[in-house]
Design a protein around this motif. Sequence first.
Motif, PDB file in Angstrom:
ATOM      1  N   VAL A 103       0.303   2.238 -10.902  1.00 39.64           N
ATOM      2  CA  VAL A 103       1.685   1.848 -10.646  1.00 39.64           C
ATOM      3  C   VAL A 103       1.748   0.608  -9.766  1.00 39.64           C
ATOM      4  N   ALA A 104       2.771  -0.183 -10.013  1.00 40.00           N
ATOM      5  CA  ALA A 104       3.120  -1.349  -9.195  1.00 40.00           C
ATOM      6  C   ALA A 104       4.423  -1.000  -8.492  1.00 40.00           C
ATOM      7  N   ARG A 142       0.207  -5.761  -6.112  1.00 34.59           N
ATOM      8  CA  ARG A 142       0.618  -6.720  -7.136  1.00 34.59           C
ATOM      9  C   ARG A 142      -0.292  -6.546  -8.332  1.00 34.59           C
ATOM     10  N   VAL A 143       0.270  -6.657  -9.541  1.00 32.99           N
ATOM     11  CA  VAL A 143      -0.482  -6.387 -10.763  1.00 32.99           C
ATOM     12  C   VAL A 143      -0.295  -7.513 -11.757  1.00 32.99           C
ATOM     13  N   ASP A 203      -3.993  -7.012  -6.825  1.00 27.46           N
ATOM     14  CA  ASP A 203      -4.162  -7.605  -5.497  1.00 27.46           C
ATOM     15  C   ASP A 203      -3.891  -6.513  -4.473  1.00 27.46           C
ATOM     16  N   GLY A 204      -4.927  -5.751  -4.138  1.00 29.63           N
ATOM     17  CA  GLY A 204      -4.828  -4.733  -3.102  1.00 29.63           C
ATOM     18  C   GLY A 204      -4.056  -3.491  -3.512  1.00 29.63           C
ATOM     19  N   GLY A 205      -4.123  -2.490  -2.653  1.00 32.05           N
ATOM     20  CA  GLY A 205      -3.430  -1.236  -2.879  1.00 32.05           C
ATOM     21  C   GLY A 205      -4.305  -0.076  -2.437  1.00 32.05           C
ATOM     22  N   PHE A 206      -4.062   1.113  -3.010  1.00 36.09           N
ATOM     23  CA  PHE A 206      -4.899   2.253  -2.697  1.00 36.09           C
ATOM     24  C   PHE A 206      -5.052   3.141  -3.924  1.00 36.09           C
ATOM     25  N   MET A 207      -6.068   4.004  -3.886  1.00 39.60           N
ATOM     26  CA  MET A 207      -6.350   4.910  -4.993  1.00 39.60           C
ATOM     27  C   MET A 207      -6.592   6.300  -4.429  1.00 39.60           C
ATOM     28  N   TRP A 250       0.181   1.552 -16.295  1.00 42.41           N
ATOM     29  CA  TRP A 250      -0.616   2.266 -17.303  1.00 42.41           C
ATOM     30  C   TRP A 250      -0.660   3.730 -16.933  1.00 42.41           C
ATOM     31  N   SER A 251      -0.520   4.587 -17.939  1.00 42.42           N
ATOM     32  CA  SER A 251      -0.574   6.018 -17.711  1.00 42.42           C
ATOM     33  C   SER A 251      -1.206   6.667 -18.927  1.00 42.42           C
ATOM     34  N   GLY A 252      -2.129   7.591 -18.706  1.00 43.30           N
ATOM     35  CA  GLY A 252      -2.750   8.275 -19.824  1.00 43.30           C
ATOM     36  C   GLY A 252      -4.045   8.955 -19.430  1.00 43.30           C
ATOM     37  N   ASP A 253      -4.726   9.494 -20.428  1.00 45.57           N
ATOM     38  CA  ASP A 253      -5.998  10.175 -20.215  1.00 45.57           C
ATOM     39  C   ASP A 253      -7.140   9.192 -20.422  1.00 45.57           C
TER      40      ASP A 253
END
Length: 89
Positions: free
Chosen positions: A8-9, A81-82, A64-68, A15-18
């Motif tokens: 997610v941005a 940013r995506v 550009d950066g984020g978390f998981m 993008w979402s899926g298996d």
Amino acid sequence: MSLQVEIVAPDRIVWSGDARQLSARTVEGEIGILPGHEPMLAVLGNGDVLVDPVDGQRETVTIDGGFMSVDNDKVTLVAERVDAVGLGA
């Protein structure tokens, strides 16, 4: 087994899926996620996130950066940013 992936941005779901696997660049280095991975939270650096969907071709998302977050085969990646031009999601 597969992963439930959501990228997610701030303004949309990118993008979402298996997926069979996902790899990304964290601030500590590259990491690959497969089904059964232990729970974790990571800070992401700039670079490509590669997703291998269960059905279909590899998808590449530049962030550009984020978390998981990884927990119980669910991967949530929140990017600051995506650049996902041409992404098939």
